[in-house]
Design a protein around this motif. Structure first.
Motif, PDB file in Angstrom:
ATOM      1  N   GLY A 123     -44.161 -57.142  51.906  1.00 58.29           N
ATOM      2  CA  GLY A 123     -44.705 -56.644  53.167  1.00 58.29           C
ATOM      3  C   GLY A 123     -45.090 -57.779  54.085  1.00 58.29           C
ATOM      4  N   LYS A 124     -46.221 -57.664  54.672  1.00 63.17           N
ATOM      5  CA  LYS A 124     -46.685 -58.626  55.669  1.00 63.17           C
ATOM      6  C   LYS A 124     -48.083 -59.100  55.285  1.00 63.17           C
ATOM      7  N   VAL A 125     -48.273 -60.429  55.343  1.00 65.67           N
ATOM      8  CA  VAL A 125     -49.569 -60.984  55.009  1.00 65.67           C
ATOM      9  C   VAL A 125     -50.121 -61.736  56.214  1.00 65.67           C
ATOM     10  N   CYS A 126     -51.373 -61.525  56.486  1.00 62.41           N
ATOM     11  CA  CYS A 126     -52.042 -62.191  57.614  1.00 62.41           C
ATOM     12  C   CYS A 126     -53.274 -62.929  57.090  1.00 62.41           C
ATOM     13  N   PHE A 127     -53.526 -64.074  57.654  1.00 62.85           N
ATOM     14  CA  PHE A 127     -54.697 -64.853  57.261  1.00 62.85           C
ATOM     15  C   PHE A 127     -55.081 -65.777  58.403  1.00 62.85           C
ATOM     16  N   ASP A 128     -56.332 -66.184  58.352  1.00 60.60           N
ATOM     17  CA  ASP A 128     -56.833 -67.130  59.367  1.00 60.60           C
ATOM     18  C   ASP A 128     -56.367 -68.540  59.026  1.00 60.60           C
ATOM     19  N   GLN A 129     -55.825 -69.182  59.983  1.00 58.13           N
ATOM     20  CA  GLN A 129     -55.272 -70.535  59.783  1.00 58.13           C
ATOM     21  C   GLN A 129     -55.849 -71.467  60.846  1.00 58.13           C
ATOM     22  N   PRO A 130     -56.297 -72.637  60.404  1.00 53.59           N
ATOM     23  CA  PRO A 130     -56.822 -73.586  61.405  1.00 53.59           C
ATOM     24  C   PRO A 130     -55.720 -74.088  62.311  1.00 53.59           C
ATOM     25  N   GLN A 131     -55.989 -74.093  63.596  1.00 54.84           N
ATOM     26  CA  GLN A 131     -55.058 -74.620  64.595  1.00 54.84           C
ATOM     27  C   GLN A 131     -55.699 -75.842  65.239  1.00 54.84           C
ATOM     28  N   VAL A 132     -54.963 -76.915  65.240  1.00 53.21           N
ATOM     29  CA  VAL A 132     -55.488 -78.170  65.780  1.00 53.21           C
ATOM     30  C   VAL A 132     -54.942 -78.382  67.185  1.00 53.21           C
ATOM     31  N   THR A 133     -55.858 -78.565  68.120  1.00 54.49           N
ATOM     32  CA  THR A 133     -55.485 -78.867  69.503  1.00 54.49           C
ATOM     33  C   THR A 133     -55.875 -80.305  69.803  1.00 54.49           C
ATOM     34  N   GLY A 134     -54.949 -81.038  70.368  1.00 54.21           N
ATOM     35  CA  GLY A 134     -55.237 -82.445  70.658  1.00 54.21           C
ATOM     36  C   GLY A 134     -55.008 -82.781  72.126  1.00 54.21           C
ATOM     37  N   TRP A 135     -55.686 -83.784  72.587  1.00 51.20           N
ATOM     38  CA  TRP A 135     -55.496 -84.265  73.949  1.00 51.20           C
ATOM     39  C   TRP A 135     -55.858 -85.742  74.003  1.00 51.20           C
ATOM     40  N   TRP A 136     -55.449 -86.364  75.094  1.00 54.37           N
ATOM     41  CA  TRP A 136     -55.702 -87.798  75.288  1.00 54.37           C
ATOM     42  C   TRP A 136     -56.784 -87.984  76.350  1.00 54.37           C
ATOM     43  N   ASP A 137     -57.848 -88.692  75.991  1.00 51.49           N
ATOM     44  CA  ASP A 137     -58.893 -89.064  76.939  1.00 51.49           C
ATOM     45  C   ASP A 137     -58.605 -90.449  77.502  1.00 51.49           C
ATOM     46  N   LYS A 138     -58.832 -90.598  78.799  1.00 56.01           N
ATOM     47  CA  LYS A 138     -58.627 -91.902  79.412  1.00 56.01           C
ATOM     48  C   LYS A 138     -59.756 -92.849  79.012  1.00 56.01           C
ATOM     49  N   THR A 139     -59.402 -94.132  78.921  1.00 56.94           N
ATOM     50  CA  THR A 139     -60.396 -95.172  78.684  1.00 56.94           C
ATOM     51  C   THR A 139     -60.213 -96.271  79.723  1.00 56.94           C
ATOM     52  N   TYR A 140     -61.193 -97.096  79.815  1.00 54.21           N
ATOM     53  CA  TYR A 140     -61.153 -98.178  80.803  1.00 54.21           C
ATOM     54  C   TYR A 140     -61.576 -99.472  80.123  1.00 54.21           C
ATOM     55  N   ILE A 141     -60.935-100.570  80.532  1.00 55.28           N
ATOM     56  CA  ILE A 141     -61.263-101.877  79.985  1.00 55.28           C
ATOM     57  C   ILE A 141     -61.396-102.876  81.129  1.00 55.28           C
ATOM     58  N   ASP A 142     -62.144-103.914  80.866  1.00 57.64           N
ATOM     59  CA  ASP A 142     -62.299-104.990  81.840  1.00 57.64           C
ATOM     60  C   ASP A 142     -61.362-106.134  81.477  1.00 57.64           C
ATOM     61  N   VAL A 143     -60.597-106.604  82.484  1.00 51.50           N
ATOM     62  CA  VAL A 143     -59.677-107.721  82.279  1.00 51.50           C
ATOM     63  C   VAL A 143     -59.985-108.798  83.319  1.00 51.50           C
ATOM     64  N   PRO A 144     -59.754-110.049  82.955  1.00 48.27           N
ATOM     65  CA  PRO A 144     -60.026-111.126  83.900  1.00 48.27           C
ATOM     66  C   PRO A 144     -59.003-111.161  85.033  1.00 48.27           C
ATOM     67  N   THR A 145     -59.483-111.445  86.250  1.00 42.90           N
ATOM     68  CA  THR A 145     -58.601-111.603  87.403  1.00 42.90           C
ATOM     69  C   THR A 145     -59.228-112.634  88.337  1.00 42.90           C
ATOM     70  N   TRP A 146     -58.414-113.135  89.200  1.00 42.50           N
ATOM     71  CA  TRP A 146     -58.888-114.205  90.093  1.00 42.50           C
ATOM     72  C   TRP A 146     -59.182-113.669  91.490  1.00 42.50           C
ATOM     73  N   GLU A 147     -60.355-114.088  92.037  1.00 46.02           N
ATOM     74  CA  GLU A 147     -60.724-113.772  93.412  1.00 46.02           C
ATOM     75  C   GLU A 147     -61.158-115.058  94.112  1.00 46.02           C
ATOM     76  N   ASN A 148     -60.883-115.122  95.397  1.00 45.45           N
ATOM     77  CA  ASN A 148     -61.310-116.299  96.163  1.00 45.45           C
ATOM     78  C   ASN A 148     -62.770-116.142  96.597  1.00 45.45           C
ATOM     79  N   ARG A 149     -63.595-117.149  96.265  1.00 46.10           N
ATOM     80  CA  ARG A 149     -64.994-117.158  96.680  1.00 46.10           C
ATOM     81  C   ARG A 149     -65.331-118.544  97.236  1.00 46.10           C
TER      82      ARG A 149
END
Length: 359
Positions: free
Chosen positions: A158-184
Motif C-alpha cells: 500500500g502506501k506509507v507516510c511518515f514525517d521526514q526532516p527537510q533541510v533548507t539552505g541558503w548563503w549569507d553574505k559576509t564582509y572582509i577588510d582588505v588593504p588598499t591605497w589612498e592618497n593623503r
C-alpha cells in the motif's frame, strides 16, 4: 598548510552516514525476525483454518526492502521459525548516486616584476599614498534549517507516510577588510629612490573544484517470511503487519539518508574548502607584504623630497611620484591574479555545495 585532515574529515562524514544506514537496516531485520518468532509461539497451539490461508511454497509474505533494489549480494540463509514460518535472511546490493565535490591542487608558475629600491634623501610635502582597510564582499556562509515534512511512498502493501526532516539552505553574505591605497597629504622625511626591477617566479598551488558522480554501493540486509504450512487468517494478518512495519521503517531510513547528507556533509565540506581558500589568501598576503616593503621605500622618498622643500612641479618630485604610482599600479595589477583565483574558487565552492545538496 596541509588540507588532508579536512579532506579526511569530509570522507569520514560520508562513511559515517553509510555505516549508520547499514546498522539501522540490520537492526530492522533483527527485530522483524524476533517478532516473527514471538508470533509463531503465540499461535503454535492455535491453528484455526476456518478462514485460513493455504501454504504455497515460495510465497513471500513480507520483506524489509519492498521490491527489487539490486542484485543479490550474498547467499541467503534459510531458517525455520517454529511450525508456521520459514525466514530467509540475506543481503541485496543497493546503489545510490550522489554528486560530491573533489578538489585537486594544480601548481602554476606565476611570474612578476618586483621592484628593488635603494634610497637618497630629500624633504617634501605631498599626497602620500597610505595603506588603509576597505570593506568588500567576503565568501558567503552556508546556513541551514531543518523542518519536518510528511512524505509518502508506495510500497507493495500500500502506501506509507511518515514525517521526514527537510533541510533548507541558503548563503549569507559576509564582509572582509582588505588593504588598499589612498592618497593623503603628509609631511615627512623620505629618501630619493633608485629602482631596479627583478623578475620573480612564484609557484602557486591553485585548488580546482570538480563535481564527481559517485555511486555508493551498500549490501543491505533483507528478510523474507514464508508460510510452510496452512495458517489461520488471524495469524496471517498479524504476520502481514510485522512485514509492513519493517517495510515502513526501512523506507523511512533510506528516505532520510539524503536529507542527513545535506545536514551532516555541508559543515565538513565547507571546512575543507576553507582550508584551501586560506592557502591562496596566505600566498596573496605574503606577496603583497613583500611588494609593500619596496613601495614603502618609494613613499618615504617622497616624504624626503617634501621635507627639503622640493616643489611638486620639480622634475625630481614628478619623477618619483610617477615611479610610486606606477609601482602601486603594478602591485594592484599583480594582486588581481590572486583575487581572480580566490573568486573563481569561491564560485566553484558555492556551485559545488549547491549541487551536493540539490539546490
Amino acid at each position: 598548510m596541509d588540507c588532508q585532515n579536512q579532506q579526511n574529515a569530509f570522507n569520514e562524514a560520508m562513511e559515517k552516514i553509510q555505516v549508520q544506514l547499514k546498522e539501522e537496516l540490520a537492526e530492522i531485520s533483527k527485530q522483524t525476525e524476533q517478532k516473527t518468532e514471538e508470533l509463531n509461539d503465540e499461535f503454535k497451539n492455535e491453528n484455526d483454518l476456518a478462514q485460513g490461508v493455504g501454504a504455497v511454497a515460495g510465497t513471500v509474505v513480507g520483506g524489509v526492502l519492498g521490491g527489487p533494489v539490486g542484485g543479490l549480494a550474498g547467499g541467503q540463509i534459510g531458517k525455520q521459525i517454529g511450525s508456521f514460518f520459514t525466514i530467509e535472511i540475506g543481503s541485496q546490493e543497493h546503489k545510490i548516486s550522489f554528486d560530491l565535490p573533489e578538489i585537486a591542487v594544480k601548481n602554476q608558475d606565476w611570474i612578476f616584476n618586483i621592484p628593488s629600491v635603494t634610497m637618497k634623501n630629500s624633504d617634501i610635502i605631498f599626497d602620500l599614498p597610505t595603506l588603509v582597510m576597505k570593506t568588500i564582499d567576503g565568501p558567503p556562509i552556508w546556513k541551514t534549517k531543518v523542518e519536518m515534512k510528511t512524505v509518502c511512498h508506495n510500497i507493495p502493501f500500500g502506501k506509507v507516510c511518515f514525517d521526514q526532516p527537510q533541510v533548507t539552505g541558503w548563503w549569507d553574505k559576509t564582509y572582509i577588510d582588505v588593504p588598499t591605497w589612498e592618497n593623503r597629504e603628509t609631511r615627512i622625511v623620505l629618501g630619493v629612490p633608485e629602482i631596479t626591477n627583478n623578475e620573480q617566479r612564484i609557484v602557486i598551488g591553485v585548488p580546482e573544484v570538480t563535481m564527481k558522480t559517485k555511486e555508493i554501493i551498500f549490501n543491505l540486509p533483507t528478510i523474507k517470511i514464508m508460510f510452510i504450512k496452512d495458517a489461520g487468517k488471524e495469524l496471517a494478518g498479524k504476520l502481514e503487519k510485522i512485514a509492513l512495519a519493517a517495510q515502513e521503517d526501512a523506507a523511512e531510513k533510506e528516505g532520510n539518508m539524503k536529507e542527513r547528507m545535506k545536514l551532516e556533509l555541508t559543515e565538513p565540506a565547507n571546512a575543507m574548502f576553507d582550508c584551501y581558500r586560506i592557502q591562496i589568501v596566505e600566498e596573496r598576503t605574503k606577496f603583497a607584504d613583500n611588494y609593500d616593503l619596496e613601495i614603502k621605500k618609494l613613499t618615504d622618498a617622497l616624504f624626503n623630497l617634501k621635507a627639503n622643500n622640493v616643489p611638486e612641479t620639480d622634475n625630481d618630485y614628478v619623477n618619483q611620484k610617477a615611479q610610486l604610482d606606477a609601482q602601486i599600479a603594478n602591485r594592484n595589477l599583480a594582486l588581481i591574479k590572486f583575487d581572480e583565483a580566490i573568486q573563481k574558487f569561491d564560485n566553484e565552492r558555492q556551485d559545488a555545495i549547491n549541487k551536493m545538496i540539490g539546490l
